[in-house]
Scaffold this motif. Structure first.
Motif, PDB file in Angstrom:
ATOM      1  N   PRO A 110      22.395 -24.795  69.877  1.00 46.21           N
ATOM      2  CA  PRO A 110      21.667 -24.054  68.835  1.00 46.21           C
ATOM      3  C   PRO A 110      21.722 -22.536  69.029  1.00 46.21           C
ATOM      4  CG  PRO A 110      20.378 -25.933  69.598  1.00 46.21           C
ATOM      5  CD  PRO A 110      21.531 -25.792  70.545  1.00 46.21           C
ATOM      6  N   LEU A 111      21.642 -22.073  70.270  1.00 47.57           N
ATOM      7  CA  LEU A 111      21.722 -20.641  70.530  1.00 47.57           C
ATOM      8  C   LEU A 111      23.071 -20.088  70.110  1.00 47.57           C
ATOM      9  CD1 LEU A 111      20.869 -17.926  71.750  1.00 47.57           C
ATOM     10  CD2 LEU A 111      21.600 -18.792  73.992  1.00 47.57           C
ATOM     11  N   TYR A 112      24.135 -20.766  70.501  1.00 49.08           N
ATOM     12  CA  TYR A 112      25.466 -20.262  70.192  1.00 49.08           C
ATOM     13  C   TYR A 112      25.732 -20.273  68.682  1.00 49.08           C
ATOM     14  CZ  TYR A 112      25.851 -21.204  75.180  1.00 49.08           C
ATOM     15  OH  TYR A 112      25.630 -21.232  76.531  1.00 49.08           O
ATOM     16  N   GLU A 113      25.242 -21.298  68.002  1.00 48.96           N
ATOM     17  CA  GLU A 113      25.407 -21.331  66.548  1.00 48.96           C
ATOM     18  C   GLU A 113      24.657 -20.176  65.893  1.00 48.96           C
ATOM     19  OE1 GLU A 113      26.167 -26.060  65.571  1.00 48.96           O
ATOM     20  OE2 GLU A 113      24.103 -25.327  65.717  1.00 48.96           O
ATOM     21  N   SER A 114      23.489 -19.841  66.412  1.00 50.90           N
ATOM     22  CA  SER A 114      22.714 -18.730  65.850  1.00 50.90           C
ATOM     23  C   SER A 114      23.385 -17.387  66.078  1.00 50.90           C
ATOM     24  CB  SER A 114      21.305 -18.717  66.452  1.00 50.90           C
ATOM     25  OG  SER A 114      21.323 -18.254  67.792  1.00 50.90           O
ATOM     26  N   LEU A 115      24.288 -17.325  67.063  1.00 53.39           N
ATOM     27  CA  LEU A 115      25.012 -16.091  67.356  1.00 53.39           C
ATOM     28  C   LEU A 115      26.378 -16.056  66.661  1.00 53.39           C
ATOM     29  CD1 LEU A 115      24.179 -15.805  71.169  1.00 53.39           C
ATOM     30  CD2 LEU A 115      23.374 -14.278  69.347  1.00 53.39           C
TER      31      LEU A 115
END
Length: 277
Positions: A110-115
């Motif tokens: 989820p963090l990487y997708e948000s970035l």
């Protein structure tokens, strides 16, 4: 302490013992030499709580082609406070405008997708002790004169020039090649890592050659604990399991910026390729 109150500093050799302890807390098999290799090929940052390392990130740049984000680790006591995002931003800042790649865990997805990262594939990890195998007769150990051709094939498969990485692997590990018509048509390598050795990268024209190059490395390392990571779309996972390398996990290949690389070569990437974990 809040994540924004932690000190973020450049990773140096003085931090390697602390980084090693952090990666072991996260369940990683790393040795100090594995962190030394990562630092030799990358730039990085650490998050410090007083003098304790509570987070790491590495960025490996491949010329003007792309970069990989590696070893994003947050101390278990600091998770959920935004430190992972802060470390990732430091890694992206180090990459500048270059397209970035990484291998994500389910927790980090989820963090990487948000970035801005998008999923481009899936990686499966295999490890264990292999049954005895015969070395294919049409594979041989690489000679120094083969390194330039190995670099050219690797560039075709990976989509970036990685001469520094391959030179390092040539020092700490050993390459094997298939030659046809007097030229290198495929290669594999292995090197010490964690509990034993890791096989990869492997680049070949087809699946049969990829298997031969892998078998050659396995045959030379009987009774050695081995690890290999491969893309799920290459059809090698069940074959590795039959050899004794058990499927123990994996991750999601992700990319931010640039075009998804495509090549006619069969590509199998150990994590020595895109990451150091």
């Amino acid at each position: 302490m809040k994540a924004d109150q932690l000190e973020i500093v450049s990773l140096g050799t003085q931090h390697l013992e602390g980084a090693l302890a952090l990666s072991r807390q996260a369940g990683g098999p790393h040795r100090l030499a594995d962190w030394e290799m990562a630092l030799a090929l990358s730039t990085g940052v650490v998050a410090l709580e007083s003098d304790k390392i509570v987070g790491t990130t590495l960025t490996t740049r491949y010329g003007t082609d792309c970069a990989t984000i590696n070893m994003v680790i947050v101390d278990e006591a600091m998770r959920g406070r935004g430190l992972g995002r802060r470390l990732m931003q430091a890694g992206l800042d180090a990459a500048g405008s270059l397209p970035c790649r990484l291998i994500a865990t389910d927790e980090g997805l989820p963090l990487y997708e948000s970035l801005g990262f998008r999923q481009v594939g899936a990686i499966v990890q295999h490890q264990g002790f292999c049954s005895a195998v015969e070395a294919p007769v049409d594979v041989e150990w690489a000679q120094p004169s083969h390194l330039a051709e190995i670099e050219a094939l690797d560039q075709l498969a990976f989509g970036a020039i990685r001469g520094e990485l391959l030179s390092y692997l040539n020092q700490v590990g050993r390459f094997a090649v298939i030659r046809r018509g007097g030229h290198v048509s495929g290669f594999s390598t292995s090197r010490p890592f964690g509990r034993g050795e890791v096989i990869g990268p492997v680049v070949a024209e087809n699946g049969e050659d990829a298997r031969k190059l892998i078998l050659f490395q396995i045959a030379a390392r009987r009774h050695t604990f081995l690890r290999m990571d491969t893309a799920t779309n290459l059809g090698l996972s069940s074959w590795l399991t039959e050899l004794g390398l058990v499927h123990v996990g994996g991750g999601t290949a992700m990319q931010r910026g640039g075009n998804t690389h495509s090549s006619p070569c069969v590509k199998t990437f150990a994590l020595a390729n895109q990451a150091f974990g």
